[in-house]
Design a protein around this motif. Structure first.
Motif, short mmCIF file in Angstrom:
data_model
loop_
_atom_site.label_atom_id
_atom_site.label_comp_id
_atom_site.label_asym_id
_atom_site.label_seq_id
_atom_site.Cartn_x
_atom_site.Cartn_y
_atom_site.Cartn_z
N GLY A 33 -11.75 -0.32 -21.80
CA GLY A 33 -12.88 0.26 -21.09
C GLY A 33 -14.15 0.14 -21.92
O GLY A 33 -14.70 1.13 -22.38
N LEU A 132 -14.28 6.10 -14.48
CA LEU A 132 -14.89 5.53 -15.69
C LEU A 132 -16.09 4.65 -15.32
O LEU A 132 -17.12 4.65 -16.00
N ALA A 135 -18.93 6.90 -14.28
CA ALA A 135 -19.54 7.50 -15.47
C ALA A 135 -20.43 6.49 -16.19
O ALA A 135 -21.54 6.82 -16.63
N THR A 136 -19.97 5.24 -16.29
CA THR A 136 -20.79 4.19 -16.90
C THR A 136 -22.10 4.03 -16.13
O THR A 136 -23.18 3.94 -16.73
N ARG A 139 -24.42 6.88 -16.88
CA ARG A 139 -24.99 6.76 -18.22
C ARG A 139 -26.10 5.71 -18.22
O ARG A 139 -27.16 5.89 -18.81
N GLN B 53 -8.10 -2.28 -15.63
CA GLN B 53 -8.64 -1.13 -16.36
C GLN B 53 -7.71 -0.70 -17.49
O GLN B 53 -8.16 -0.26 -18.55
N THR B 146 -12.43 12.89 -14.71
CA THR B 146 -12.64 11.67 -15.50
C THR B 146 -14.12 11.46 -15.79
O THR B 146 -14.51 11.18 -16.93
N ASN B 150 -15.62 11.76 -19.54
CA ASN B 150 -16.17 10.55 -20.13
C ASN B 150 -17.65 10.71 -20.49
O ASN B 150 -18.12 10.16 -21.47
N LYS B 154 -16.17 12.51 -26.39
CA LYS B 154 -15.95 11.18 -26.96
C LYS B 154 -14.49 10.78 -26.84
O LYS B 154 -14.04 9.84 -27.51
N HIS B 156 -11.19 9.04 -26.11
CA HIS B 156 -10.94 7.63 -25.82
C HIS B 156 -10.47 7.47 -24.37
O HIS B 156 -9.58 8.20 -23.93
N PRO B 157 -11.06 6.53 -23.63
CA PRO B 157 -10.71 6.36 -22.20
C PRO B 157 -9.23 6.10 -21.97
O PRO B 157 -8.71 6.40 -20.89
N LEU B 160 -7.36 9.04 -20.75
CA LEU B 160 -7.59 9.34 -19.33
C LEU B 160 -6.75 8.42 -18.45
O LEU B 160 -6.18 8.84 -17.44
#
Lengths: 193, 173
Positions: A33, A132, A135-136, A139, B53, B146, B150, B154, B156-157, B160
């Protein structure tokens, strides 16, 4: 005899294509990721091939272009040190390990993907993966400069693709034409002021 | 042969709009693989996304997995090459001129302008993937958790992703 030219920044070492290949192999295989932080660690911290500033400049070039940014970065770093051979070595190093792992996972999926347990597991991972990515995106959104000017365009692209089902290339290219023209105009105004 | 060419060309073209990387163009990858060429159904696409992923490496691996599913290792190779080649060539060409370009107003304008579009695309990609998974209430909770974890920690993904796999196995999502 002329004095030796003083370089703006002195880095510790100059990698060979083989060093680029193995360096980027480690980057590719450690990244889950998001591989970029690992690339920075290798290039700036572990090996000292680039200074932090040089890294940022190269990253700028890679983010300026579309496509997989980390692959672009491996190519840019490779070209810088060893020409096209470095570019091939860096990109190949980055991709080869993950590529082979993906092949094996793909084969396993073709064989066992229909098993209910595998499907339930992948269902859960899909949701985390989607989270994820969202979230990216959030950000990245927080990093946009002049957000009140540019966020509406992000929102329009989002609505166009998710709700109105507009074709993505048209949204990207059409929207980018507008936003680039707008930022050009704003930069010219700033230059005048 | 034709199939390999189709894979190469399809992803070669996608590369030109993938500002924000492969994560930004997932809806377009879906359109190509599921709707245009009918290489797979929607569920398979979503599951390949999940595998990409969970695997180590750049996000572009989703393209590798699509290619592999369509035509084995050669499919994987040509699909991945198609996605990576165009911009690698451009990087190689632009590299020498980048110092000069850095001070060109157009460069700043493009970088400022493209950023919000990439944001919209990446958010749309995540949303469409989540929607295609048709989550229940607990699934939605996992999604929100999630995002929050995230953004705020910090952690680590990979943890998750592990959590997602385990919760998935319970069948409650």
């Amino acid at each position: 005899m002329p004095a030796p030219q003083i370089l703006e920044s002195v880095t510790k070492s100059t990698p060979t294509p083989a060093a680029l290949f193995f360096g980027f192999s480690r980057v590719g295989l450690s990244g889950f990721g998001g591989v970029l932080p690992w690339a920075r660690r290798l290039l700036v911290e572990t090996e000292g091939w680039l200074t932090a500033e040089e890294f940022n400049v190269l990253l700028g070039l890679c983010q300026f272009l579309p496509g997989p940014n980390v692959v672009n970065l491996a190519v840019a770093v490779g070209v810088r040190f060893c020409g096209w051979r470095g570019a091939v070595a860096g990109a190949l190093g980055l991709m080869l390990g993950p590529f082979l792992i993906a092949l094996v996972l793909g084969l396993l999926y073709d064989r066992y993907g229909e098993l209910p347990a595998i499907q339930s597991m992948l269902h859960g991972i899909t949701l985390v993966g989607a989270g994820l990515i969202i979230a990216t995106g959030l950000r990245m959104g927080l990093n946009v400069k002049n957000r009140w000017v540019y966020w509406p365009f992000a929102a329009a692209a989002f609505v166009g693709i998710t709700l109105l089902h507009w074709p993505l290339p048209a949204v990207m290219l059409g929207g980018a034409a507008l936003t680039i023209a707008l930022s050009w105009y704003r930069l010219s105004q700033e230059a005048k002021a | 042969m034709i199939l390999l060419a189709e894979l190469f060309i399809s992803f070669f073209l996608v590369a030109f709009v993938s500002f924000g990387g492969a994560s930004a163009v997932i809806p377009e990858l879906f359109r190509i693989a599921v709707i245009e060429h009918a290489w797979m159904d929607a569920r398979t696409f979503t599951e390949l996304f999940a595998i990409a992923q969970a695997a180590p490496g750049p996000n572009v691996l989703i393209v590798t997995l699509i290619g592999q599913h369509v035509d084995g290792w050669q499919g994987a190779f040509w699909a991945t090459l198609g996605m990576c080649l165009p911009m690698s060539l451009l990087v190689g060409l632009l590299f020498k001129h980048w110092d000069k370009l850095q001070h060109w107003r157009g460069r700043a304008a493009i970088q400022l302008g493209v950023a919000p579009m990439a944001v919209g695309l990446v958010l749309a990609s995540g949303t469409l993937i989540a929607r295609s998974a048709e989550p229940g209430v607990l699934g939605l909770l996992l999604l929100v958790l999630t995002i929050a974890v995230n953004l705020k920690t910090k952690l680590h993904p990979l943890w998750l992703i592990l959590l997602g796999g385990v919760l998935g196995l319970t069948g409650l999502l």
